[in-house]
Scaffold this active site. Structure first.
Site, PDB file in Angstrom:
ATOM      1  N   ASN A 106      -8.024   1.820  -0.451  1.00 19.71           N
ATOM      2  CA  ASN A 106      -7.457   0.586  -1.002  1.00 19.71           C
ATOM      3  C   ASN A 106      -5.946   0.638  -1.194  1.00 19.71           C
ATOM      4  O   ASN A 106      -5.390  -0.150  -1.955  1.00 19.71           O
ATOM      5  CB  ASN A 106      -8.147   0.238  -2.322  1.00 19.71           C
ATOM      6  CG  ASN A 106      -9.645   0.110  -2.152  1.00 19.71           C
ATOM      7  OD1 ASN A 106     -10.403   0.882  -2.717  1.00 19.71           O
ATOM      8  ND2 ASN A 106     -10.090  -0.826  -1.327  1.00 19.71           N
ATOM      9  N   LEU A 157      -1.271  -1.841  -3.206  1.00 14.91           N
ATOM     10  CA  LEU A 157      -2.702  -1.694  -3.463  1.00 14.91           C
ATOM     11  C   LEU A 157      -3.475  -2.959  -3.163  1.00 14.91           C
ATOM     12  O   LEU A 157      -2.973  -4.064  -3.367  1.00 14.91           O
ATOM     13  CB  LEU A 157      -2.932  -1.382  -4.950  1.00 14.91           C
ATOM     14  CG  LEU A 157      -2.536   0.005  -5.391  1.00 14.91           C
ATOM     15  CD1 LEU A 157      -1.261  -0.057  -6.170  1.00 14.91           C
ATOM     16  CD2 LEU A 157      -3.637   0.578  -6.223  1.00 14.91           C
ATOM     17  N   CYS A 158      -4.696  -2.764  -2.739  1.00 13.30           N
ATOM     18  CA  CYS A 158      -5.648  -3.853  -2.628  1.00 13.30           C
ATOM     19  C   CYS A 158      -6.606  -3.672  -3.807  1.00 13.30           C
ATOM     20  O   CYS A 158      -7.548  -2.883  -3.745  1.00 13.30           O
ATOM     21  CB  CYS A 158      -6.390  -3.775  -1.294  1.00 13.30           C
ATOM     22  SG  CYS A 158      -7.553  -5.124  -1.063  1.00 13.30           S
ATOM     23  N   LEU A 159      -6.291  -4.351  -4.901  1.00 12.62           N
ATOM     24  CA  LEU A 159      -7.064  -4.218  -6.136  1.00 12.62           C
ATOM     25  C   LEU A 159      -7.240  -5.609  -6.723  1.00 12.62           C
ATOM     26  O   LEU A 159      -6.254  -6.315  -6.957  1.00 12.62           O
ATOM     27  CB  LEU A 159      -6.325  -3.301  -7.121  1.00 12.62           C
ATOM     28  CG  LEU A 159      -6.961  -3.078  -8.488  1.00 12.62           C
ATOM     29  CD1 LEU A 159      -8.342  -2.445  -8.368  1.00 12.62           C
ATOM     30  CD2 LEU A 159      -6.059  -2.210  -9.355  1.00 12.62           C
TER      31      LEU A 159
END
Length: 151
Positions: A80, A87-89
Site C-alpha cells: 500500500n 500511501l494508499c490508506l
C-alpha cells in the site's frame, strides 16, 4: 496568524508530547506547524520489526476537514505504498474524518505495515509477493528495515 488548522495542529502536537502512542513520534518542523516529520518504529513480531521509518506529513488550511498528504521518506516495500512514498490508506482518502489526529494517522499507518490491503495495491509487486511468496516478501521487507537504519 492563528487559524483553525494551526490551532488544531498545536493541540495534536501537545497530545503527541503528553500521551505519545507506542512506536510513533511526530513533531512540526521548527518554523512551520503545517509540515511535520514523523517516525514509525516497525511493530514487534512482524517483518517490519525494528525498522525506523521516516515520514513527512503536509497539512493545509483545510485540516482537520481534509487529511494531510503523508509520504514515507524512507524506502518502503509494501503493498500500500507507492514508489514515491505516498500511501494508499482509506483514512487518508475516502474514509477521512476530522476526528482523526496525527496520533491516529500514524498508528493506522503502523497497523497497516503488517496488515496490508491487497485489494487496493499501490505496489503490485509487493502485493503479489505478499499473497503468493511470503518468504520473498519478508526478505524484501527486511531489506527495507536494514536500509532504514542507515538513512
Amino acid at each position: 496568524m492563528s487559524t483553525t488548522a494551526r490551532r488544531r495542529l498545536m493541540r495534536d502536537f501537545k497530545r503527541m508530547q503528553q500521551d505519545p502512542p507506542a512506536g510513533v513520534s511526530a513533531s512540526p518542523v521548527s518554523d512551520n506547524v503545517m509540515l511535520w516529520n514523523a517516525v514509525i518504529i516497525g511493530p514487534a513480531d512482524t517483518p517490519f520489526e525494528d525498522g525506523t521509518f521516516k515520514l513527512v506529513l503536509s497539512f493545509d488550511e483545510q485540516y482537520p476537514n481534509k487529511p494531510p498528504l503523508v509520504k514515507f521518506v524512507s524506502t518502503m516495500f509494501h503493498p500500500n505504498v507507492y514508489a514515491n512514498g505516498e500511501l494508499c490508506l482509506d483514512i487518508l482518502q475516502n474514509r477521512w474524518s476530522p476526528t482523526y489526529d496525527v496520533a491516529a494517522i500514524l498508528t493506522s499507518i503502523q497497523s497497516l505495515l503488517n496488515d496490508p490491503n491487497n485489494a487496493s495495491p499501490a505496489n503490485a509487486e509487493a502485493a503479489q509477493l505478499h499473497r503468493e511468496n511470503k518468504k520473498e516478501y519478508v526478505r524484501r521487507v527486511r531489506k527495507t528495515v536494514e536500509d532504514s537504519w542507515e538513512s
